[in-house]
Design a protein around this motif. Structure first.
Motif, mmCIF file in Angstrom:
data_model
loop_
_atom_site.group_PDB
_atom_site.id
_atom_site.type_symbol
_atom_site.label_atom_id
_atom_site.label_comp_id
_atom_site.label_asym_id
_atom_site.label_seq_id
_atom_site.Cartn_x
_atom_site.Cartn_y
_atom_site.Cartn_z
ATOM 1 N N PHE A 196 0.849 -1.187 0.000
ATOM 2 C CA PHE A 196 0.000 0.000 0.000
ATOM 3 C C PHE A 196 0.886 1.238 0.000
ATOM 4 O O PHE A 196 1.970 1.228 0.564
ATOM 5 C CB PHE A 196 -0.869 0.030 1.254
ATOM 6 N N ARG A 197 0.415 2.271 -0.660
ATOM 7 C CA ARG A 197 1.146 3.535 -0.594
ATOM 8 C C ARG A 197 0.234 4.599 -0.033
ATOM 9 O O ARG A 197 -0.888 4.781 -0.485
ATOM 10 C CB ARG A 197 1.621 3.953 -1.986
ATOM 11 N N TYR A 198 0.740 5.291 0.988
ATOM 12 C CA TYR A 198 -0.048 6.323 1.634
ATOM 13 C C TYR A 198 -0.029 7.573 0.776
ATOM 14 O O TYR A 198 1.034 8.037 0.387
ATOM 15 C CB TYR A 198 0.569 6.628 3.009
ATOM 16 N N ARG A 199 -1.214 8.095 0.451
ATOM 17 C CA ARG A 199 -1.266 9.273 -0.412
ATOM 18 C C ARG A 199 -1.880 10.445 0.344
ATOM 19 O O ARG A 199 -2.408 10.286 1.436
ATOM 20 C CB ARG A 199 -2.101 8.965 -1.656
ATOM 21 N N TRP A 200 -1.847 11.611 -0.297
ATOM 22 C CA TRP A 200 -2.351 12.794 0.401
ATOM 23 C C TRP A 200 -3.857 12.680 0.648
ATOM 24 O O TRP A 200 -4.371 13.196 1.630
ATOM 25 C CB TRP A 200 -2.017 14.078 -0.369
ATOM 26 N N THR A 201 -4.572 11.933 -0.217
ATOM 27 C CA THR A 201 -6.009 11.772 0.013
ATOM 28 C C THR A 201 -6.264 11.005 1.307
ATOM 29 O O THR A 201 -7.238 11.260 2.010
ATOM 30 C CB THR A 201 -6.666 11.019 -1.156
ATOM 31 N N ASP A 202 -5.359 10.065 1.620
ATOM 32 C CA ASP A 202 -5.520 9.302 2.856
ATOM 33 C C ASP A 202 -5.313 10.200 4.063
ATOM 34 O O ASP A 202 -6.019 10.088 5.067
ATOM 35 C CB ASP A 202 -4.522 8.142 2.897
#
Lengths: 206, 255
Positions: B228-234
């Motif tokens: 998983f990659r944490y993005r700014w939307t998260d």
């Protein structure tokens, strides 16, 4: 027989029960996981799936569907590994069907899993032992004990949660009695069958 | 009785925003919400929590029918509690029938339980119930749950459908042979054999699976190919979630 977190969280002592359940469940699951070798993983998991599927079998009692619990048989086959198997099953039930709940998963794991481990110690030997006639009775006793002990633990959790829940707690045991009798006969038959057809089911684990 | 089709749970249509949020963030959000909701005591705050979850579900375009079916078992329980709890509490009588007195504090407690339970379950269903179960297993693994437990979950989920189909085949073959379930010894013995055969088939399958895994060098570690990659939307989702929970806590304390 799933305790809901909303019920237990309603009183301060119930919140303690929720917390205590989590701690106890963590301990039991840790013991179960420690005993699992990497080579046991597929067998434990696939048997858990089988138990999950089998527990969807319903028997009609006076027009009400009563589903199999089979936690006694789970204990006989998996031993301590029943604790993590129960935890996984409960998590799936919470997410897929909305049974129980997220915070109550600890209490429910103890309620359902501890009887499995008790059945393992009480009845595994006679279920797998030399007397064929005894196997049916050992299985039946495990089936009955599994459900009734779970009901007793659930009732205990409700009693500990406070006075408003005392009436509900008194109802749990009588309500579960038919389920326990059905589980007893089914588990007895399953143990007698498994012993004849595939005796190593009761031998290779633990 | 046919088991429901578990794995395609059909809670939300494709393209709902929930699917875009990192599964780890969703699991944490559901747990956080459950803890906060469980501790709320003010009815107003609980109504706010339930309302928030309903709005969340609607914005995620969750299917009402699918959710209501899953909320039903809890609400049957809540209805039973609404009858039983007022009998065990003391306080103003609302209704009296013979020796039975239904009191106001008991009714209020039952109402609180119903609000709380529905809010927690709704949050769980919207955030975690919409997730692929394999993603749930990976998310738990990343969140520090013991690896063996996460593996057990992944494995169990993987074989649920396979054994569900096995079960269907066994039921079909029983039906072909004229089996009619009743409440008698024959039915229960037959179910015992059904459970037994299901376990044996599972056992045999597990031997084959283990052999296949060992051929491929399995030593107890699962190699995950997709991380998983944490993005700014998260981060945005997390911040919004925390703000909502903080607002509920403020409402509980000073509302």
């Amino acid at each position: 027989m799933h305790l809901s977190e909303a019920i237990l969280a309603a009183t301060p002592s119930g919140q303690l029960v929720l917390g205590g359940g989590m701690v106890l469940a963590a301990g039991g699951v840790a013991v179960g996981l420690r005993r699992l070798q990497p080579a046991d993983m597929p067998r434990t998991a696939i048997l858990s799936s089988a138990f999950f599927v089998a527990s969807l079998v319903h028997v009609q009692v006076l027009g009400t569907p009563v589903h199999l619990v089979l936690n006694g048989l789970l204990g006989l086959v998996l031993g301590w590994a029943a604790m993590p198997a129960v935890l996984v099953g409960l998590l799936l039930q919470a997410v897929l069907f909305g049974f129980g709940g997220l915070l109550a998963v600890g209490v429910n794991t103890v309620v359902m899993g501890l009887p499995s481990v008790v059945c393992y110690y009480l009845f595994r030997r006679s279920a797998a032992g030399g007397y064929e006639g005894l196997a049916w009775w050992a299985g039946a006793a495990a089936g009955f004990t599994g459900v009734m002990l779970a009901a007793a633990l659930a009732a205990g959790a409700l009693l500990a949660a406070g006075k408003p829940f005392h009436h509900v707690a008194q109802l749990v045991l009588p309500v579960q009695l038919p389920a326990a009798c059905i589980d007893a006969v089914v588990t007895g038959a399953a143990v007698a069958f498994l012993r004849k057809v595939r005796p190593e089911v009761f031998r290779r684990f633990g | 009785m046919t088991p429901p089709n578990w794995l395609s749970n059909g809670l939300t249509p494709e393209g709902s925003w929930v699917h875009g949020v990192d599964p780890r963030a969703r699991v944490l959000a559901a747990v956080g919400a459950a803890v906060v909701f469980a501790c709320l005591q003010q009815t107003a705050a609980l109504i706010g929590a339930l309302g928030g979850m309903v709005v969340l579900g609607l914005s995620a375009r969750i299917r009402p029918g699918a959710v209501l079916v899953r909320l039903l078992p809890f609400n049957i329980l809540a209805a039973i509690l609404a009858i039983l709890l007022p009998l065990s509490t003391t306080g103003d009588a609302v209704y009296q029938w013979g020796p039975f007195v239904w009191t106001r504090p008991g009714l209020e407690l039952a109402g609180q339980i119903a609000l709380k339970g529905n809010a927690i379950l709704l949050g769980l269903l919207v955030l975690v119930g919409t997730m692929e179960l394999a993603a749930l297993g990976h998310a738990l693994d990343h969140l520090g749950v013991p690896t063996k437990l996460a593996q057990l979950l992944l494995f169990t989920v993987r074989y649920l459908e396979v054994l569900g189909q096995e079960y269907e085949r066994l039921r079909a073959s029983m039906k072909i042979r004229g089996f009619q379930p009743r409440l008698n010894g024959h039915t229960l013995r037959t179910y015992g054999a059904l459970v037994g055969i299901l376990l044996i088939r599972a056992w045999d399958r597990s031997e084959r699976v283990l052999a296949a895994m060992q051929c491929r060098g399995f030593t107890g570690k699962f190699w995950l190919l997709e991380h998983f990659r944490y993005r700014w939307t998260d981060a945005l989702f997390g911040a919004g979630w925390l703000t909502g929970l903080a607002a509920l806590i403020c409402w509980e304390l000073w509302g």
